[in-house]
Write a protein that holds these residues in place. Structure first.
Motif, short mmCIF file in Angstrom:
data_model
loop_
_atom_site.label_atom_id
_atom_site.label_comp_id
_atom_site.label_asym_id
_atom_site.label_seq_id
_atom_site.Cartn_x
_atom_site.Cartn_y
_atom_site.Cartn_z
N LEU A 182 46.04 -1.30 -19.14
CA LEU A 182 44.93 -0.34 -19.29
C LEU A 182 45.12 0.84 -18.33
CD1 LEU A 182 41.22 -1.60 -19.45
CD2 LEU A 182 41.86 0.69 -18.80
N ARG A 183 45.44 0.52 -17.09
CA ARG A 183 45.65 1.58 -16.10
C ARG A 183 46.93 2.37 -16.40
NH1 ARG A 183 43.85 2.25 -11.30
NH2 ARG A 183 45.95 2.32 -10.39
N ARG A 184 47.94 1.69 -16.94
CA ARG A 184 49.19 2.39 -17.30
C ARG A 184 48.89 3.45 -18.37
NH1 ARG A 184 51.94 -2.01 -18.60
NH2 ARG A 184 52.27 -2.44 -16.39
N MET A 185 48.07 3.11 -19.33
CA MET A 185 47.74 4.05 -20.40
C MET A 185 46.94 5.24 -19.86
SD MET A 185 46.72 1.12 -23.20
CE MET A 185 46.57 2.15 -24.67
N ASN A 190 38.25 -5.30 -7.88
CA ASN A 190 37.00 -4.67 -8.32
C ASN A 190 37.23 -4.35 -9.79
OD1 ASN A 190 35.16 -2.55 -9.03
ND2 ASN A 190 34.97 -1.96 -6.88
N LEU A 191 36.29 -4.63 -10.64
CA LEU A 191 36.51 -4.44 -12.08
C LEU A 191 36.66 -2.98 -12.49
CD1 LEU A 191 34.11 -7.06 -13.75
CD2 LEU A 191 36.61 -7.02 -13.80
N ASP A 192 36.23 -2.06 -11.66
CA ASP A 192 36.39 -0.64 -12.01
C ASP A 192 37.88 -0.34 -12.19
OD1 ASP A 192 36.49 2.22 -12.04
OD2 ASP A 192 34.57 2.28 -11.00
N ILE A 193 38.23 0.23 -13.33
CA ILE A 193 39.63 0.46 -13.66
C ILE A 193 40.29 1.51 -12.76
CG2 ILE A 193 39.48 -0.26 -16.06
CD1 ILE A 193 38.97 2.61 -16.85
N ALA A 194 39.51 2.22 -11.96
CA ALA A 194 40.10 3.19 -11.02
C ALA A 194 40.75 2.50 -9.83
CB ALA A 194 39.03 4.17 -10.53
N ALA A 201 49.70 -5.51 -9.22
CA ALA A 201 50.86 -5.12 -10.02
C ALA A 201 51.12 -3.62 -9.92
CB ALA A 201 50.64 -5.51 -11.48
N ASP A 202 50.06 -2.82 -9.76
CA ASP A 202 50.21 -1.36 -9.58
C ASP A 202 50.61 -1.01 -8.16
OD1 ASP A 202 49.30 -0.68 -12.15
OD2 ASP A 202 47.23 -0.89 -11.51
N ASP A 203 49.96 -1.68 -7.22
CA ASP A 203 50.14 -1.34 -5.81
C ASP A 203 50.22 -2.64 -5.01
OD1 ASP A 203 50.19 -0.35 -3.27
OD2 ASP A 203 48.12 0.40 -3.28
N PRO A 204 51.42 -3.09 -4.71
CA PRO A 204 51.57 -4.37 -3.99
C PRO A 204 51.37 -4.26 -2.49
CG PRO A 204 53.74 -3.46 -4.47
CD PRO A 204 52.74 -2.53 -5.10
N VAL A 211 53.18 -12.82 -12.44
CA VAL A 211 52.29 -13.95 -12.70
C VAL A 211 50.89 -13.71 -12.14
CG1 VAL A 211 51.93 -16.42 -12.30
CG2 VAL A 211 54.23 -15.55 -12.74
N HIS A 212 50.81 -13.11 -10.95
CA HIS A 212 49.53 -13.02 -10.25
C HIS A 212 49.06 -11.57 -10.00
CE1 HIS A 212 50.01 -17.29 -9.43
NE2 HIS A 212 51.22 -17.05 -8.92
N GLY A 213 49.83 -10.60 -10.43
CA GLY A 213 49.52 -9.22 -10.07
C GLY A 213 48.40 -8.56 -10.84
N HIS A 214 47.79 -9.27 -11.79
CA HIS A 214 46.70 -8.68 -12.57
C HIS A 214 45.32 -8.98 -11.99
CE1 HIS A 214 47.38 -12.76 -14.22
NE2 HIS A 214 46.06 -12.80 -14.21
#
Length: 854
Positions: free
Chosen positions: A658-661, A570-574, A579-582, A563-566
């Protein structure tokens, strides 16, 4: 011999026997490096002494209670005869004077040097003096600083022991230290030397001034040198050491000439190559020859950084470059792939929004607006023609604020922009990344970023609604309604629900549920963040927790992330999202488990109650005209207040996919030998990613990372070109002050009232979240909704960028903590760990160590 081992018979695998120093010196001896001859009195001797003295239990008890002085006082018994006899026999193989050095088992490790924690004795002569020095080395295992250091590292006092290195004394005319990588910049191609007259212990302790040299690794060329006025040197006296004045003719003379520096650097290179990692080396010089007396890994070596940029010239001085709007969410230099993708994406999103609002497609023309970088930092660039067009279009666009019903900006966001964004993310997420080609992955990532920037642009149309409604209400209330001692205007806008508050409540509720399961609390509190994340990913329970309880906890935590992990830091996709790193969330969760923080539901209810009571009281005393205006303006402001936070919280909806791709692309590049890690993909350009055949680019990535780190050390100007009329005209409208601030008092915008004096904790991003301690002042470049979990621990907030209606301001007011925003320089001017006074009323931050008030 039972207790003594010669250095030549030891190596790096003998840590338990010889301690860190002894094992490393043995390794250097094996490598053929110039190590003074000597031996190690092993840890077995220490344990035998402790057993014979009967002080083992007392040591552990006193050390566990932090009574280091009491421990040292226990070491009064003489060295046992058997050990003393071995020492006397081994001593005869060395010269008349020896150096006696402590060598703990928790010392000179790859991840903890423990440098200077135990004692060293130089110019030790005679058997009796040797026995006393050995016993004092054993006792120094329990100095206050050594005990505190081990406590911080979580090392059990029952597990440590100490060996003693005894070497032939080098009667040095010069000595110093050598770092085989630059400890300041992290540059791996530089060797840094510090040199002084006399013995080296005073250099290590910082008691004498040193010459400092930087030598180019490989060539041996001296890149730079600084020759000090060396007033004091440490010398051997025949009964120990003492400091004496340096002869006048030597004070300003270089200790090392270029040839000696080159020779010493060559030894350093050999040592680094032998150990396979950068080393911190102690050296001495006697009779023109160098000796190596210690080597340990450099444990706190920063990543390499290029020199910080100083030139802020722009390609087109006739254009206006400004750090505002979306750039507020980009506090750091951009990574190359994101910079390449986002520039055109932002332009297209602006074209789309003006086309929808005004029914015209020509407001933003080709080249009118872009998002280039200057020294890595993103700037909106407006051409003169573009600025003129946008200015002319601003009045019709402003009228959109007044639209109602289905045509209002609120409806546009809720009923069109947000659903369209959700649909785009769901459509992309439905395609398994493994089945897409490299080009499809890149194109899909670009499409998702376009969806994100289009949504962000829609959010930017919501912000004026929140800004104008709160500003009008605040001005009316402060000028025509408020009485002395009355509540501030913000009181009437608190206690409403918003996405960041719901995220906080979700995490707090998880902690509440967890606290009813003591075994789970114990496991989560004891485990490191990394091991907890590993347990979550491995889906295996920690020790002491049953599988069913662990599975339920993981399900609840994963639901929170779903629900909240997105939310983005910082907007930079790096930059990873929760959700990636809790990991960053786990620190706050532990804080709640320990009983810290207020129940957000109760806090929100209390704020709502204060709001309603204040509203009733104020309305009751107003005349009918002012009462009607007060209620109408208040309804407008209250209806818009939560919108900004709700809208901003979902900007990152596309980021997990986006980061998954892109990380799938990165994994393919790793398999092809192009880069070393999947995340290296963010440091490449599209053409480099799709190159056929693949070309190794690890060196390119390393170089770009170093440039980025150098760029990150500077504060980017808010407006470019510098000195232009643009800068003067727009400075007052920017989200941060312009220029540098000197002196002990930093000025910004007082965005949440109150005063706090506490320790500043400067956080660069989510990787630093674990360093924040309850009661610290949170200092950051910006905060976004993803930072909200830290506000429960912080006593105040200070930022480089932000204003009265930024996320930092709104959440700080909800938590009732002071906030000073828009300082421009806080993260660079406030030392991490410094004591500061934050005054949210005056909008100032005082560095107490600098103004003498500390």
């Amino acid at each position: 011999m039972r207790y003594i081992t010669q250095l030549a018979d030891l190596g790096r695998g003998d840590l338990a026997v010889a301690g860190g120093k002894g094992a490393n010196l043995g390794e250097l001896t094996r490598a053929g490096l110039p190590v003074p001859p000597g031996f190690v009195l092993t840890t077995a001797a220490y344990r035998a002494y402790v057993a014979a003295s009967g002080i083992g239990d007392e040591i552990v008890a006193a050390a566990s209670d932090g009574r280091a002085d009491d421990v040292r006082a226990l070491f009064t018994a003489p060295v046992p005869d058997e050990i003393a006899a071995e020492l006397r026999a081994a001593r005869t193989e060395l010269g008349p004077a020896v150096a006696v050095r402590s060598s703990a088992t928790a010392e000179d490790l790859d991840d903890a040097s423990f440098a200077g924690q135990q004692d060293t004795f130089l110019d030790v002569r005679g058997d009796d003096a040797l026995l006393i020095a050995v016993r004092d080395c054993w006792a120094s295992l329990w100095t206050s600083r050594a005990v505190a250091y081990r406590v911080r590292r979580g090392i059990d006092p029952e597990e440590v022991a100490l060996a003693v290195v005894v070497q032939e004394m080098v009667d040095a005319d010069a000595a110093g230290v050598m770092f085989t990588a630059n400890p300041t910049t992290g540059a791996r191609d530089e060797i840094v030397l510090a040199a002084a007259w006399g013995l080296g212990e005073a250099v290590v302790s910082g008691a004498v001034t040193t010459d400092d040299l930087v030598v180019e690794k490989g060539t041996g060329r001296v890149r730079s040198r600084s020759t000090a006025d060396k007033a004091v040197r440490t010398v051997a006296t025949g009964r120990g050491t003492e400091d004496r004045p340096v002869p006048a003719e030597q004070r300003s003379r270089p200790v090392l000439d270029d040839a000696e520096a080159t020779a010493l650097a060559a030894l350093g290179t050999r040592i680094e190559e032998w150990f396979g990692a950068p080393q911190d080396v102690e050296w001495a010089r006697a009779d023109g020859a160098f000796a190596i007396v210690q080597s340990r890994p450099i444990t706190a070596l920063p990543e390499p950084a290029a020199p910080p940029p100083t030139d802020w010239s722009v390609p087109d001085r006739s254009s206006f470059y400004v750090r505002a709007s979306i750039v507020e969410q980009l506090p750091d230099p951009l990574t190359p792939l994101f910079a390449e993708l986002v520039d055109g994406s932002v332009t297209r999103s602006l074209q789309a929004v003006f086309g929808e609002l005004l029914g015209r497609s020509d407001v933003v023309g080709e080249g009118d607006v872009a998002l280039p970088t200057v020294n890595g930092y993103a700037y909106y660039r407006y051409s003169r023609r573009g600025m003129a067009r946008l200015t002319l279009a601003s009045l019709p666009a402003f009228r959109a604020l007044l639209r109602r019903g289905r045509q209002s900006l609120r409806a546009r966001w809720q009923e069109r922009a947000h659903p369209q964004y959700v649909e785009a993310v769901e459509r992309a997420s439905a395609r398994p990344v493994e089945g897409l080609t490299d080009a499809e992955l890149l194109d899909g990532a670009a499409e998702l970023l376009d969806a994100g920037t289009t949504y962000y642009t829609a959010v930017q149309t919501i912000i004026p609604l929140a800004v104008s409604s709160e500003s009008v209400f605040t001005r009316f209330y402060e000028r025509l309604v408020r009485r002395p001692g009355g509540p501030p205007a913000a009181t009437f806008l608190l206690g409403f629900d918003s996405a960041p508050i719901r995220a906080e409540r979700s995490l707090y509720d998880l902690a509440t549920w967890t606290r009813t399961r003591p075994a789970l609390v114990a496991a989560l509190s004891a485990a490191s963040t990394a091991s907890t994340v590993a347990a979550i990913e491995a889906d295996g329970p920690p020790a002491g927790v049953d599988a069913a309880t662990w599975q339920e906890w993981c399900d609840r935590f994963q639901q929170h992330l779903a629900v909240h992990g997105h939310t983005v830091y910082n907007l930079d996709i790096a930059v990873a999202v929760p959700a990636d790193d809790p990991a960053p969330l786990l620190g706050t969760l532990r804080f709640y488990l320990d009983g810290g923080g207020a129940d957000p539901t109760r806090r929100q209810r209390q704020a709502a109650q204060r709001r309603e009571e204040a509203t009733t009281a104020v309305a009751a005393r107003l005349d009918p005209v002012r009462r009607a205006a007060f209620r109408r303006l208040l309804r407008w402001a209250q209806s818009a207040a939560p919108l900004r936070e709700d809208a901003l919280a979902d900007v990152g909806l596309a980021w997990p996919q986006l980061r998954r791709m892109l990380r799938e692309l990165g994994a393919r590049l790793v398999a092809a030998g192009v880069v070393e890690r999947p995340d290296d993909v963010f440091w490449l350009h599209r053409a480099e990613i799709l190159a056929d055949p693949p070309v190794p680019r690890s060196d390119v990535v390393a170089q770009r990372r170093a440039v980025w780190r150098g760029q990150r050390q500077v504060t980017p100007p808010q407006v470019l070109p510098l000195g232009s009329w643009w800068e003067k005209a727009f400075a007052r409208w920017l989200p941060a002050s312009s220029g540098e601030q000197t002196g002990a008092v930093l000025r910004g915008i007082g965005a949440s009232v109150g005063q706090v004096t506490a320790t500043a904790r400067v956080l660069g991003g989510p990787a630093d979240f674990g360093r924040l301690r309850p009661g610290d002042v949170l200092v950051a470049s910006i905060t976004t909704p993803a930072w909200t979990s830290l506000f429960a621990m912080a006593s105040a907030v200070v930022t480089d960028v932000g204003g009265p209606l930024s996320h930092s301001s709104i959440v700080a007011r909800e938590y009732g903590i002071p906030a000073v925003l828009g300082t421009n320089v806080a993260t660079r001017r406030i030392p991490d760990g410094a004591r500061v006074r934050v005054d949210g009323d005056a909008g100032t931050v005082t560095l107490l160590d600098e103004d003498g008030s500390g």
